[in-house]
Design an enzyme around this catalytic site. Structure first.
Site, mmCIF file in Angstrom:
data_model
loop_
_atom_site.group_PDB
_atom_site.id
_atom_site.type_symbol
_atom_site.label_atom_id
_atom_site.label_comp_id
_atom_site.label_asym_id
_atom_site.label_seq_id
_atom_site.Cartn_x
_atom_site.Cartn_y
_atom_site.Cartn_z
ATOM 1 N N GLY A 260 0.507 -2.063 -0.094
ATOM 2 C CA GLY A 260 0.159 0.455 0.220
ATOM 3 C C GLY A 260 1.085 1.357 -0.515
ATOM 4 N N HIS A 312 7.473 -5.601 8.000
ATOM 5 C CA HIS A 312 6.936 -4.409 7.806
ATOM 6 C C HIS A 312 6.487 -3.317 8.902
ATOM 7 C CE1 HIS A 312 5.863 -5.539 3.732
ATOM 8 N NE2 HIS A 312 4.360 -6.368 4.690
HETATM 9 N N1 CTP Z 1 -3.039 -1.783 5.282
HETATM 10 C C1 CTP Z 1 -3.291 -0.838 6.530
HETATM 11 N N2 CTP Z 1 -3.818 -1.915 7.196
HETATM 12 C C2 CTP Z 1 -3.636 -2.373 7.839
HETATM 13 C C3 CTP Z 1 -3.990 -3.468 6.663
HETATM 14 C C4 CTP Z 1 -3.829 -3.177 4.864
HETATM 15 O O1 CTP Z 1 -2.930 -0.022 6.076
HETATM 16 N N3 CTP Z 1 -4.894 -3.048 8.677
HETATM 17 C C5 CTP Z 1 -2.136 -1.707 3.976
HETATM 18 C C6 CTP Z 1 -0.966 -1.590 3.558
HETATM 19 O O2 CTP Z 1 -0.390 -0.431 3.390
HETATM 20 C C7 CTP Z 1 -0.822 -2.819 2.943
HETATM 21 C C8 CTP Z 1 -2.285 -2.553 1.696
HETATM 22 O O3 CTP Z 1 -3.076 -1.596 2.853
HETATM 23 O O4 CTP Z 1 -0.144 -3.136 1.966
HETATM 24 C C9 CTP Z 1 -2.560 -4.535 1.925
HETATM 25 O O5 CTP Z 1 -2.254 -4.727 2.933
HETATM 26 P P1 CTP Z 1 -2.584 -6.039 2.596
HETATM 27 O O6 CTP Z 1 -3.107 -7.217 1.881
HETATM 28 O O7 CTP Z 1 -2.633 -7.200 4.128
HETATM 29 O O8 CTP Z 1 -1.179 -6.603 2.523
HETATM 30 P P2 CTP Z 1 -0.129 -6.986 3.489
HETATM 31 O O9 CTP Z 1 -0.256 -9.275 3.580
HETATM 32 O O10 CTP Z 1 0.050 -7.259 4.781
HETATM 33 O O11 CTP Z 1 1.358 -6.501 3.359
HETATM 34 P P3 CTP Z 1 2.209 -6.576 1.783
HETATM 35 O O12 CTP Z 1 2.387 -5.050 1.971
HETATM 36 O O13 CTP Z 1 3.741 -7.246 1.860
HETATM 37 O O14 CTP Z 1 1.381 -6.881 0.745
#
Ligand code: CTP
Length: 338
Positions: A260, A312
């Site tokens: 994100g 992260h």
């Molecule tokens: N995100 C967030 N708050 C959360 C879950 C996610 O701000 N509770 C944001 C993060 O920037 C994240 C994006 O949404 O990268 C997508 O979420 P996710 O699919 O959960 O990403 P991850 O698998 O945790 O991590 P990656 O960034 O490695 O893909």
């Protein structure tokens, strides 16, 4: 010190009282480009987000965009996707995992399946949708879809969440690990059918950073069986991600940036107005110690945040996003849209 140690696990505590406590002990003003701030500062900044009216500020966007341009060099506003123009036949990518550095060559078979050329035009309004459960009951779907271009993360399901998360998609990331977790490495024909069927939800680009993953073989296998007309499955350009990662490393980030956060950097180089939804790295609402928030809007899993934190630094990312919001460079949407 006491404040800092108490706020380390803010996601499990009452954020409201922590903010008040921090407020009385500090009057820090935000500065984005020098360091990643602590969780305590994140919370302090969040408070200013709650109380201040938001205005987009084109000159702050230009200043920050320029800084990013200097950091990314020729990768700025280009090379987000591997295409036939930016990658010659038989080109070898080098990428580093924790233990070793690997080299992978683009085979002829892969090369002919790459898009010819991806254009990077300036976009008036962009939405970037993170996957936090905070988006549930927001009714932000229309607002999100109002944008000229919508970025989404990790092939998050859309159909069941249109009211809150919208349905438009122009650039959707696809983490290669999804092939293992959701589609059993595409090992059986029914997994392939389900995968292709699920992918029909998305339009335009489905972006997978295959050449940064140990699971690369599964990922490039997709290219060979992909015959959808709704969208294109494209490969992320590894050096682009690496450049953005380095940009933030020199500003204090130690861990891998999230998808994100990466998308926000991509969008800053192209969009005039950036609207963020579903970015919320906490498991509770800020003004309610009891109201819990799903980690992902589309599933009920309760992740072990300490595991996420090993990979992260979402707190620091969020604090940077809040600072960008305060400077009118992006707008973070939290709460209901109407
Ligand atoms: N995100 C967030 N708050 C959360 C879950 C996610 O701000 N509770 C944001 C993060 O920037 C994240 C994006 O949404 O990268 C997508 O979420 P996710 O699919 O959960 O990403 P991850 O698998 O945790 O991590 P990656 O960034 O490695 O893909």
């Amino acid at each position: 010190n006491e404040v800092v140690s108490r706020t380390r696990s803010a996601s499990k505590l009452n954020l409201h009282s922590i903010m008040e406590e921090y407020d009385s002990t500090s009057n820090r003003t935000g500065q984005i480009w020098n360091f990643a701030t602590s969780e305590t500062e994140t919370i302090y900044l969040y408070k200013t987000l709650l109380t201040k009216e938001h205005f987009f500020n084109a000159s702050n966007l230009a200043i920050f965009r320029n800084e990013l341009r200097l950091g990314l060099g020729s990768y700025f506003n280009n090379n987000v996707v591997i295409d036939q123009q930016n990658t010659p036949r038989n080109y070898t990518f080098t990428f580093e995992s924790k233990k070793k550095s690997s080299k992978k060559q683009i085979s002829d078979d892969i090369h002919k399946r790459l898009p010819n050329n991806i254009s990077y035009e300036v976009i008036p309004r962009c939405s970037i949708v993170g996957n936090s459960g905070l988006i549930l009951n927001s009714t932000c779907g229309n607002d999100i879809d109002k944008a000229d271009f919508v970025f989404r993360c990790n092939a998050a399901p859309l159909k069941a969440f249109v009211v809150d998360a919208g349905s438009k998609s122009n650039f959707t990331t696809f983490n290669p690990s999804i092939l293992e977790t959701r589609y059993q490495k595409l090992s059986q024909p029914d997994n392939v059918t389900r995968f292709l069927n699920d992918m029909k939800e998305y339009r335009e680009l489905l972006w997978a950073p295959c050449y940064t993953a140990v699971t690369m073989e599964n990922c490039t296998k997709v290219l060979k069986l992909y015959n959808l007309t709704e969208n294109k499955f494209v490969l992320g350009y590894p050096s682009h991600f690496k450049k953005v990662q380095e940009f933030w490393k020199t500003r204090g980030f130690k861990k891998r940036i999230t998808t994100g956060f990466y998308l926000v950097n991509v969008a800053i180089s192209r969009c005039r107005e950036l609207h963020l939804y579903g970015f919320w790295p906490f498991l509770q609402e800020v003004d309610s110690a009891i109201k819990s928030v799903r980690y992902h809007y589309f599933e009920e899993i309760k992740p072990d945040l300490s595991k996420v934190e090993k990979v992260h630094d979402m707190q620091s990312e969020f604090s940077v996003l809040l600072q960008l919001h305060n400077l009118g460079i992006i707008k973070i949407h939290i709460g209901r849209c109407n």
